[in-house]
Motif scaffolding. Structure first.
Motif, PDB file in Angstrom:
ATOM      1  N   GLN A 179       2.741  28.600  42.077  1.00  0.00           N
ATOM      2  CA  GLN A 179       3.414  29.780  41.541  1.00  0.00           C
ATOM      3  C   GLN A 179       3.258  30.983  42.472  1.00  0.00           C
ATOM      4  O   GLN A 179       4.030  31.932  42.407  1.00  0.00           O
ATOM      5  N   MET A 180       2.218  30.953  43.308  1.00  0.00           N
ATOM      6  CA  MET A 180       1.978  32.062  44.223  1.00  0.00           C
ATOM      7  C   MET A 180       3.154  32.233  45.180  1.00  0.00           C
ATOM      8  O   MET A 180       3.771  31.266  45.621  1.00  0.00           O
ATOM      9  N   LYS A 181       3.439  33.480  45.511  1.00  0.00           N
ATOM     10  CA  LYS A 181       4.430  33.821  46.523  1.00  0.00           C
ATOM     11  C   LYS A 181       3.730  34.568  47.651  1.00  0.00           C
ATOM     12  O   LYS A 181       2.763  35.299  47.426  1.00  0.00           O
ATOM     13  N   TYR A 182       4.231  34.368  48.846  1.00  0.00           N
ATOM     14  CA  TYR A 182       3.663  35.026  50.013  1.00  0.00           C
ATOM     15  C   TYR A 182       4.750  35.795  50.760  1.00  0.00           C
ATOM     16  O   TYR A 182       5.941  35.488  50.650  1.00  0.00           O
ATOM     17  N   LEU A 183       4.290  36.768  51.532  1.00  0.00           N
ATOM     18  CA  LEU A 183       5.144  37.435  52.495  1.00  0.00           C
ATOM     19  C   LEU A 183       4.670  37.073  53.892  1.00  0.00           C
ATOM     20  O   LEU A 183       3.460  37.107  54.174  1.00  0.00           O
ATOM     21  N   GLU A 184       5.599  36.717  54.743  1.00  0.00           N
ATOM     22  CA  GLU A 184       5.273  36.615  56.164  1.00  0.00           C
ATOM     23  C   GLU A 184       5.382  38.018  56.748  1.00  0.00           C
ATOM     24  O   GLU A 184       6.378  38.716  56.549  1.00  0.00           O
ATOM     25  N   VAL A 185       4.346  38.455  57.476  1.00  0.00           N
ATOM     26  CA  VAL A 185       4.362  39.774  58.100  1.00  0.00           C
ATOM     27  C   VAL A 185       4.050  39.633  59.585  1.00  0.00           C
ATOM     28  O   VAL A 185       3.402  38.674  60.020  1.00  0.00           O
ATOM     29  N   GLN A 186       4.530  40.623  60.370  1.00  0.00           N
ATOM     30  CA  GLN A 186       4.167  40.683  61.780  1.00  0.00           C
ATOM     31  C   GLN A 186       2.872  41.460  61.870  1.00  0.00           C
ATOM     32  O   GLN A 186       2.845  42.679  61.927  1.00  0.00           O
ATOM     33  N   PHE A 187       1.745  40.726  61.881  1.00  0.00           N
ATOM     34  CA  PHE A 187       0.440  41.352  61.756  1.00  0.00           C
ATOM     35  C   PHE A 187      -0.191  41.670  63.111  1.00  0.00           C
ATOM     36  O   PHE A 187      -0.899  42.645  63.270  1.00  0.00           O
ATOM     37  N   GLY A 188       0.035  40.825  64.077  1.00  0.00           N
ATOM     38  CA  GLY A 188      -0.456  41.029  65.438  1.00  0.00           C
ATOM     39  C   GLY A 188       0.494  40.320  66.363  1.00  0.00           C
ATOM     40  O   GLY A 188       1.711  40.326  66.147  1.00  0.00           O
ATOM     41  N   HIS A 189      -0.044  39.707  67.408  1.00  0.00           N
ATOM     42  CA  HIS A 189       0.805  38.889  68.267  1.00  0.00           C
ATOM     43  C   HIS A 189       1.365  37.697  67.480  1.00  0.00           C
ATOM     44  O   HIS A 189       2.483  37.251  67.708  1.00  0.00           O
ATOM     45  N   ARG A 190       0.565  37.229  66.525  1.00  0.00           N
ATOM     46  CA  ARG A 190       0.993  36.122  65.675  1.00  0.00           C
ATOM     47  C   ARG A 190       1.424  36.656  64.317  1.00  0.00           C
ATOM     48  O   ARG A 190       0.980  37.718  63.874  1.00  0.00           O
ATOM     49  N   VAL A 191       2.290  35.909  63.653  1.00  0.00           N
ATOM     50  CA  VAL A 191       2.646  36.250  62.286  1.00  0.00           C
ATOM     51  C   VAL A 191       1.478  35.864  61.370  1.00  0.00           C
ATOM     52  O   VAL A 191       0.554  35.152  61.768  1.00  0.00           O
ATOM     53  N   ALA A 192       1.513  36.349  60.145  1.00  0.00           N
ATOM     54  CA  ALA A 192       0.491  36.011  59.159  1.00  0.00           C
ATOM     55  C   ALA A 192       1.135  36.092  57.779  1.00  0.00           C
ATOM     56  O   ALA A 192       2.307  36.471  57.632  1.00  0.00           O
ATOM     57  N   PHE A 193       0.372  35.727  56.753  1.00  0.00           N
ATOM     58  CA  PHE A 193       0.874  35.728  55.388  1.00  0.00           C
ATOM     59  C   PHE A 193      -0.027  36.578  54.505  1.00  0.00           C
ATOM     60  O   PHE A 193      -1.257  36.597  54.684  1.00  0.00           O
ATOM     61  N   VAL A 194       0.584  37.273  53.552  1.00  0.00           N
ATOM     62  CA  VAL A 194      -0.163  38.004  52.531  1.00  0.00           C
ATOM     63  C   VAL A 194       0.383  37.600  51.167  1.00  0.00           C
ATOM     64  O   VAL A 194       1.565  37.245  51.025  1.00  0.00           O
ATOM     65  N   ASN A 195      -0.488  37.637  50.172  1.00  0.00           N
ATOM     66  CA  ASN A 195      -0.085  37.317  48.805  1.00  0.00           C
ATOM     67  C   ASN A 195       0.839  38.419  48.292  1.00  0.00           C
ATOM     68  O   ASN A 195       0.508  39.607  48.361  1.00  0.00           O
ATOM     69  N   LEU A 196       1.984  38.028  47.781  1.00  0.00           N
ATOM     70  CA  LEU A 196       2.957  39.008  47.298  1.00  0.00           C
ATOM     71  C   LEU A 196       2.366  39.899  46.208  1.00  0.00           C
ATOM     72  O   LEU A 196       2.708  41.089  46.114  1.00  0.00           O
ATOM     73  N   ASP A 197       1.453  39.358  45.390  1.00  0.00           N
ATOM     74  CA  ASP A 197       0.838  40.155  44.325  1.00  0.00           C
ATOM     75  C   ASP A 197      -0.105  41.225  44.857  1.00  0.00           C
ATOM     76  O   ASP A 197      -0.502  42.129  44.121  1.00  0.00           O
ATOM     77  N   ASP A 198      -0.490  41.127  46.127  1.00  0.00           N
ATOM     78  CA  ASP A 198      -1.440  42.079  46.708  1.00  0.00           C
ATOM     79  C   ASP A 198      -0.777  43.292  47.326  1.00  0.00           C
ATOM     80  O   ASP A 198      -1.473  44.243  47.728  1.00  0.00           O
ATOM     81  N   VAL A 199       0.538  43.277  47.464  1.00  0.00           N
ATOM     82  CA  VAL A 199       1.201  44.326  48.252  1.00  0.00           C
ATOM     83  C   VAL A 199       2.341  44.977  47.480  1.00  0.00           C
ATOM     84  O   VAL A 199       2.893  44.409  46.531  1.00  0.00           O
ATOM     85  N   ASP A 200       2.657  46.165  47.923  1.00  0.00           N
ATOM     86  CA  ASP A 200       3.892  46.826  47.538  1.00  0.00           C
ATOM     87  C   ASP A 200       4.862  46.684  48.698  1.00  0.00           C
ATOM     88  O   ASP A 200       4.478  46.821  49.873  1.00  0.00           O
ATOM     89  N   VAL A 201       6.113  46.403  48.391  1.00  0.00           N
ATOM     90  CA  VAL A 201       7.140  46.223  49.409  1.00  0.00           C
ATOM     91  C   VAL A 201       8.190  47.306  49.231  1.00  0.00           C
ATOM     92  O   VAL A 201       8.633  47.570  48.104  1.00  0.00           O
ATOM     93  N   ARG A 202       8.565  47.934  50.306  1.00  0.00           N
ATOM     94  CA  ARG A 202       9.577  48.991  50.228  1.00  0.00           C
ATOM     95  C   ARG A 202      10.376  49.025  51.518  1.00  0.00           C
ATOM     96  O   ARG A 202       9.983  48.411  52.533  1.00  0.00           O
ATOM     97  N   LEU A 203      11.495  49.743  51.488  1.00  0.00           N
ATOM     98  CA  LEU A 203      12.260  49.960  52.704  1.00  0.00           C
ATOM     99  C   LEU A 203      11.433  50.773  53.689  1.00  0.00           C
ATOM    100  O   LEU A 203      10.653  51.655  53.301  1.00  0.00           O
ATOM    101  N   SER A 204      11.602  50.499  54.936  1.00  0.00           N
ATOM    102  CA  SER A 204      10.732  51.082  55.959  1.00  0.00           C
ATOM    103  C   SER A 204      10.870  52.588  56.092  1.00  0.00           C
ATOM    104  O   SER A 204       9.952  53.242  56.585  1.00  0.00           O
ATOM    105  N   PHE A 205      11.985  53.167  55.678  1.00  0.00           N
ATOM    106  CA  PHE A 205      12.166  54.609  55.876  1.00  0.00           C
ATOM    107  C   PHE A 205      11.766  55.430  54.660  1.00  0.00           C
ATOM    108  O   PHE A 205      11.858  56.662  54.687  1.00  0.00           O
TER     109      PHE A 205
END
Length: 639
Positions: free
Chosen positions: A612-638
């Motif tokens: 049931q968990m959902k993740y976000l792929e993010v550009q965290f460093g040179h490599r991509v990484a994943f964060v739990n969607l429940d742990d973050v707020d997502v918004r438009l960049s501007f």
């Protein structure tokens, strides 16, 4: 034509080039032998149509010199004259080196590298410089290093191939067979694919400035070549078989073995059967560099006790061999979550000096990736078209051993141009995201260790930018605790990407100053020149309000409750990094949690576990990484 006559033609051609604005010289000085003039003179000397000579060279090198360094298939200069001995071809590949478990599945024992067999370097296609030396009377060292003589050598080879075919005439359309032979391909499909690209280039025309500042132009010329000549070259028919790629590329099917080799059902290789995309969506295409020869790479893929990948591409002509079907899971990226949702492409390369990739390789690779992306719905962006160096480690203990290919010399901007998905600005300095986009050929970074530890790499264009702790060029690099657990900053060692961003990667802006931009990178602010970037717009993720930090993961595995009886729970283990409050990271995609249970030869009990968990792929460093969607707020960049 004598050498004196050649020089006269060269000077006359240079004068024409000057009149056309190709170059300028001081008053009264003899005109320099421009690249354009060199092509014209060599074409006249050896009776090769100038458009054909220009077209072949463009598909090999884009008319570049590459600082005299060999290509990944041991070719030198604008005409890619090959000399495998001088290029110091190694016996191994990048699979032989380091600690990466290419399978990357914690449920199975690590599959660590082992040494490959030495190459057979006797193929004539790997020593064309010797033939060019015999035909021109110029020594091999000069043919490798002098662009003018290199072009003469290539013209002499083409003329020799034309004579062997016994085809009279000077019309470009009559040179299809000689062009096909120049590719070095051993099968009709690949030879035809190379020649077709050359003549497509002739028809379309090209006008560009080379890596050493030479303006060269191939005027568009309508040519309908005699494609039937390829049947007179004595090449074998392409073994297309079950290959999954466009027919125009001349792919062949060389299957990797799926077989048991030990006493237990877990001793098998060298990939897993699957049912993609029905059972699992294909989300990624991973670009690898073999750092070894095509022959060695094929030897390794035939080993059932070893690792696997889906396709191998040869540098000299762009030839493609497929080994593992798209529905099945190859063992190539060092991360089982990525492997289960990816297709892996190995591109031929030598571990010598600062090597470069041929245009033939870039073009066939881009056509293959475009085909696969369209077929499986993979977005053409740097969040889904990954380098092996962008794939995250699975656990804190595996981060340091992950491979770093295709490295800082893979031209991502040119590659995405060929994919018809160029990196373009979608925002302003106020829209919150920035995409790395240096000028590849002018971006010559002082890397060390390409050929020998501690030694400077040849000066070549790069796809990387170096991130600094402050907006100044002499500031320290950032710290990657995964690669440098002792907390020391990154270095300019070519394999140390701990403080580098790559072309096409998009990051959240942390701060801007005159001529500089800082991005969030591994929990730090990393500064680089804003001239090396374009402004972008998209979504960013930040820790939910009230959270000081959130964990970062290398794989998007399900929660424990999702696993059925009989399938061991795979731990959702954070990496050694944290995403801190007040920081933002560019979002690449939202993904469901999945784990592919495939640990036995009998594929009937292979299972996709979905949570049931959902993740976000993010550009965290040179490599991509994943964060739990429940742990973050997502918004438009501007916002």
């Amino acid at each position: 034509m004598s050498r004196n006559t050649f020089r006269s033609v060269l000077v006359a051609s240079a004068a024409v080039g000057l009149a056309a604005g190709v170059a300028t010289v001081p008053a009264g000085a003899a005109p320099p032998p421009t690249r354009q003039a060199a092509f014209a003179a060599a074409a006249a000397e050896f009776g090769v149509p100038e458009s054909v000579l220009l077209g072949v060279s463009y598909l090999e090198s884009r008319w570049n010199t590459n600082g005299g360094t060999p290509s990944t298939s041991a070719g030198y200069g604008p005409m890619h004259l090959t000399d495998v001995v001088a290029a110091n071809a190694g016996a191994g590949t990048h699979h032989d080196d380091g600690l990466e478990d290419a399978r990357g599945d914690s449920a199975r024992p690590a599959l660590l590298p082992h040494q490959a067999q030495p190459d057979d370097v006797s193929s004539p296609s790997l020593r064309t410089v010797d033939v060019a030396a015999r035909l021109t009377g110029v020594d091999t060292a000069t043919l490798r290093s002098d662009p003018v003589q290199n072009i003469r050598g290539g013209a002499a080879l083409l003329a020799d191939y034309q004579r062997a075919l016994g085809v009279p005439g000077s019309a470009p359309a009559d040179w299809y067979g000689a062009v096909a032979r120049y590719s070095g391909a051993q099968d009709t499909g690949s030879a035809s694919a190379f020649a077709n690209e050359v003549f497509a280039t002739i028809n379309e025309g090209v006008d560009r400035v080379t890596d050493d500042g030479q303006r060269v132009r191939l005027a568009p010329t309508a040519v309908s070549p005699n494609t039937g000549q390829v049947n007179r070259l004595g090449l074998r028919t392409t073994r297309a078989g079950e290959a999954e790629c466009p027919a125009s590329l001349g792919c062949e099917w060389l299957p990797a073995p799926y077989e048991q080799y030990g006493p237990g059902s877990t001793d098998y290789g060298n990939h897993d059967l699957g049912n993609r995309p029905g059972a699992q969506k294909i989300d990624y295409i991973v670009i690898h560099d073999t750092e070894g020869s095509y022959a060695t790479t094929l030897n390794q893929i035939q080993d059932p006790t070893y690792v696997s990948w889906n396709y191998t591409l040869r540098s000299s002509d762009g030839h493609i061999a497929q080994h593992v079907k798209a529905k099945d899971v190859a063992w190539h990226a060092g991360n089982w979550y990525i492997n289960a949702k990816a297709i892996g492409l190995e591109h031929e390369g030598f571990a010598a000096q600062g090597t470069w990739f041929t245009e033939a390789l870039y073009r066939t690779s881009a056509k293959l990736v475009g085909y696969l992306a369209a077929k499986y719905g993979v977005p053409l962006d740097r969040q889904h078209i990954l380098g092996h160096d962008n794939v995250p480690g699975t656990l804190p203990s595996t981060v340091r051993g992950m491979h770093w290919d295709p490295g800082p010399y893979w031209d991502w901007a040119h590659y995405f141009d060929l994919l018809h998905a160029p990196f373009r600005s979608t925002g302003t300095p106020l829209t919150g995201l920035v995409t790395v986009r240096p000028n590849y050929e002018k971006n010559t970074l002082p890397f060390i260790g390409c050929d020998a530890a501690g030694q400077p790499c040849p000066a070549r264009g790069s796809t990387s930018v170096v991130l600094r702790t402050e907006p100044r060029d002499d500031a320290p690099q950032l710290v990657d605790l995964g690669l440098h657990p002792d907390g020391t900053p990154g270095t300019m060692v070519v394999s140390d990407h701990s403080s580098r961003a790559e072309t096409g990667q998009t990051f959240a802006i942390a701060e801007r100053r005159a001529g500089w931009v800082a991005v969030w990178y591994l929990g730090q602010k990393g500064w680089f020149h804003s001239a090396d970037a374009i402004w972008s717009l998209g979504f960013v993720a930040t820790p939910k309000k009230g959270r000081d930090s959130i964990p970062v993961y290398g794989r998007a595995y399900p929660e424990a409750a999702a696993y059925p009886a009989g399938i061991p729970v795979q731990a959702v283990t954070p990496l050694q990094y944290s995403l801190l409050a007040g920081q933002e990271y560019a979002v690449g995609a939202i993904t469901s949690s999945e784990y592919y249970w495939a640990v036995t030869y009998d594929a009937s009990n292979h299972t996709v576990v979905r949570g049931q968990m959902k993740y976000l792929e993010v550009q965290f460093g040179h490599r991509v990484a994943f964060v739990n969607l429940d742990d973050v707020d997502v918004r438009l960049s501007f916002l």
